[in-house]
Scaffold this active site. Structure first.
Site: not given
Lengths: 385, 394
Positions: B137, B253, B379
């Site tokens: 990713y 999850e 954040e």
């Protein structure tokens, strides 16, 4: 696990508090009655009694509802959201101690009668047990009751009790003393000869009292309970008191957080609502996280005390109070900052929330005290799952 | 042991979900006690494949490698709440995390979006450990802002040709396969034109370069693609649907990442150090120590309230992010108090003799860093909470 009936009951209580607060505007009363004596509205108290709130923890045998601190916490937390000035928690603490007297081996008619009057709202008792700051130990008693040298069946009480929040305007006091080497509880009606009540203004505009007993004569008829059971009764009152204070602190911080979030959404600077600035968003999120951790902690504590041994009850109460103090401290302080200068004015409600939180946090032991008390009571390995 | 379980592939798999919750918990607990090898318990860092392969195979033979997958596909078919129980018992026993992204990510995604051929080929191999997956990713210029990723996959005959680079790819050196997000097109929004692809790591042109982390271990890698080909049959879902597919795994999850277990372990190490250093008599230390203790205990209470929601069969909302924020940050606070309580010992690398006890003073400091960064940095979690829960203006 609570059954559907209990859950329904609790929902009704929550609704009843919300409805009452909409109608009676306790926050306005809180603001108006600041600095007056006794600092609350007796008429409002009777109205609440009519709703059954003063009877919640009173045993059924005394005309009460025989419910627990959990139900009381729902009411106290809901009322605290609107800064109700009436002494719900203070009276509950005294009632829990009186209920301990009823449950003992030697229940008195006096305790029974007082509880019935608490339930009906006609008597407001306050618990006078504390003598030293920074110490939540009902056994730390220096006040004494000695047999009178002159009148048979009479005791002479000397001592000094402090920090009686809810003591202003009380109809009498449940007083802890040492008598013949054992702890004992006496009922002292307000205005009793030899009792001097000194008012001290609290930060939130209400008052607490100190009691000075000098050669104050009481009869055996004033005695509620003697022996170690008296300490158990006091402890139950103090522990439930801290659970109720935790509920009040979390109730007011939840409401103040909502008000502050509304302000962030609407107050505009630099051409946009200030709540659009990430610096403030993240700080607001931290407050929300604290609120959720606080709520979950109190809920668990209330579930635990439902079937806890007395020692476990104290630990659960300490844990809940410590967390609630921290949550309320963060939310109240940050709410001033997020409101900016207006948050520092007397006209703005933020200050009322801040000051109520200061009072509730300090009363019956602050966060630091309760963390230490928890650590003393629960060995480290006891938590290992 | 469980040799009997070797027969299980020939007989119908037991319906673990049918057991009562408490009974199931005890079954799992007992079996772990009897079967989990000591070397996979409480590992210092992420386990490599060679370190846990035997444990994987044992779970596989038992039929327990994929708690969330449907039974007909080789999983346990557990309800969400039973999955939480299973995860809790694994954590309680200290079972280290394996290279499990095939089980937790690829499987559920293929079950939902995969073609019959993709399911038939990949699912059994993922279960058996023949296919070990890593996640492609993040990129050098697409971290928290993942949707700005630039790796491209261009159609060429029956293949996609991949160009670009992925980074922070955990345990890529152990993986046989990668699931990745790559740009197959451009849209008006940067989330458009992203596709979800599967890739055999042996494909020519692919280079894996391990990155040494702050603790000195190589757990993550950078992966380079120089005209790497993957068949078009490895496209999952439709072209351009990748962002939606990657985001679809945001259900219960997410509870696991906010579990109190890791902070509890960090706290246990702190306790060990405090005992060795005689710090329980230090009132200043004790004040901070107890505050942390309650921070973790109160996290447990909050975590349990979310578990209760799962038990009632309710979906979890975006507010569950708060668990991750609190859990990862309290863990860091534990590690800071450990450094403070370690005094001079905190200057030393590795396990040191602390007044007669072996303690790795800095291990929690290092191991608590990634938690606030990965899985959506804290954040990003705060952005999510601000927007989706508090409704603050954007």
């Amino acid at each position: 696990m609570i059954d559907a009936g209990t859950a329904g009951h609790r929902r009704m209580l929550v609704d009843s508090v919300a409805d009452y607060c909409r109608r009676s505007d306790p926050l306005r009363r809180c603001r108006m009655l600041r600095g007056t004596e006794p600092g609350f509205d007796r008429g409002a108290w009777l109205e609440m009694a009519g709703l059954g709130w003063t009877a919640l923890v009173v045993p059924e045998s005394c005309g009460g509802l025989g419910l627990t601190v959990t139900e009381h916490a729902l009411v106290a937390g809901g009322a605290a959201a609107f800064l109700m000035p009436e002494p719900l928690t203070s009276v509950m603490i005294a009632a829990r101690t009186l209920a301990g007297c009823i449950a003992s081996d030697a229940p008195t008619d006096l305790a029974h009668e007082l509880l019935a009057q608490v339930a009906s709202g006609t008597t407001l008792p306050a618990l006078a047990w504390q003598e030293d700051a920074g110490r939540v130990d009902p056994a730390a008693i220096t006040a004494t009751a000695r047999p009178s040298a002159t009148v048979a069946g009479t005791v002479v009480v000397d001592g000094h009790k402090r920090f009686v929040v809810g003591g202003a305007g009380a109809d009498g006091y449940v007083l802890s003393v040492h008598e013949a080497g054992v702890p004992a509880l006496y009922w002292v009606p307000a205005g009793h000869p030899g009792l001097k009540v000194v008012l001290h203004p609290l930060a939130d505009g209400r008052s607490a009292v100190d009691l000075h007993c000098e050669r104050m004569e009481l009869t055996a008829g004033h005695r509620l309970l003697a022996g170690d059971a008296a300490l158990d009764a006091l402890q139950a009152g103090i522990d439930d008191g801290n659970l109720s204070l935790a509920a009040e602190l979390l109730g007011l911080s939840r409401r103040l957080l909502d008000l502050t979030l509304d302000y962030l959404r609407t107050r505009s600077q630099f051409g946009r609502p200030i709540g659009a600035f990430q610096a403030l968003q993240h700080r607001a999120v931290d407050l929300y996280v604290h609120q959720r951790i606080g709520d979950a902690t109190l809920e668990q504590a209330l579930r635990t005390v439902a079937d806890a041994r007395p020692g476990g009850r104290s630990a659960a109460a300490s844990r809940a109070k410590a967390r609630a103090c921290e949550t309320a401290a963060r939310i109240t302080r940050e709410s001033i900052q997020m409101h900016g200068a207006i948050g520092f004015t007397d006209d703005c409600d933020v200050g009322l929330y801040v000051k109520r939180a200061l009072v509730l946090s300090a009363w019956l032991g602050n966060a630091r005290l309760h963390r230490a008390r928890y650590a003393e009571r629960v060995p480290l390995d006891a938590e290992a799952a | 042991m469980d040799d009997m379980d070797l027969d299980r592939l020939d007989s119908p798999a037991p319906d673990w979900d049918a057991l009562q919750d408490d009974r199931f918990r005890l079954e799992v607990r007992d079996w772990l006690r009897a079967n989990c090898p000591p070397h996979v318990r409480f590992p210092a860092g992420r386990m490599h494949w060679h370190e846990c392969r035997d444990w994987w195979e044992r779970l596989y033979r038992k039929g327990w490698i994929a708690p969330a997958w449907p039974r007909e596909l080789g999983g346990m078919g557990l309800s969400p709440y039973k999955q939480v129980i299973m995860a809790e018992e694994l954590e309680r026993h200290g079972c280290g995390r394996m290279p499990d992204q095939g089980i937790t990510q690829v499987g559920p995604i293929l079950v939902r979006y995969g073609t019959p051929e993709q399911k038939a080929w990949y699912l059994p191999r993922t279960l058996s450990g023949e296919a070990i997956w890593c996640q492609g990713y993040s990129e050098p210029n697409a971290g928290s802002d993942l949707a700005s990723l630039q790796t491209t996959a261009t159609e060429d005959g029956d293949d996609y040709v991949i160009e670009g680079s992925k980074i922070w790819t955990t345990l890529a050196m152990d993986a046989t396969h990668m699931y990745l997000l790559a740009r197959t097109g451009r849209g008006t929004r940067k989330q458009e034109g992203i596709s979800f692809l599967l890739l055999d790591m042996r494909a020519p042109g692919l280079v894996v370069r391990p990155i040494r982390n702050i603790a000195g271990d190589a757990e993550f890698c950078q992966v380079f693609f120089d005209r790497v080909r993957t068949p078009r049959s490895n496209l999952v879902g439709a072209a351009g649907q990748g962002w939606a597919i990657a985001k679809s795994l945001l259900g219960f999850e997410r509870l696991g990442i906010g579990s109190p277990r890791r902070p509890q372990l960090a706290f246990a190490r702190l306790q060990q150090l405090a005992a060795a250093r005689g710090l329980f008599d230090d009132p200043v230390f004790m004040e901070r120590f107890t505050a942390l203790r309650l921070d973790i205990l109160d996290l447990s209470a909050t975590y349990e309230s979310f578990v209760e929601q799962v038990r009632r069969g309710e979906p979890l909302g975006p507010d569950v992010s708060l668990l991750k924020v609190w859990a990862t940050e309290v863990m860091q606070r534990c590690s800071e108090l450990m450094i403070e309580g370690g005094d001079e010992h905190a200057a030393f690398a590795g396990t040191v003799d602390v007044d007669g006890s072996p303690v790795n003073v800095l291990a929690p400091f290092y191991s608590s860093r990634p938690g606030t960064i990965y899985g959506g940095s804290n954040e990003i979690q705060r952005n999510i909470l601000a927007k989706a829960v508090l409704g603050l203006p954007q």
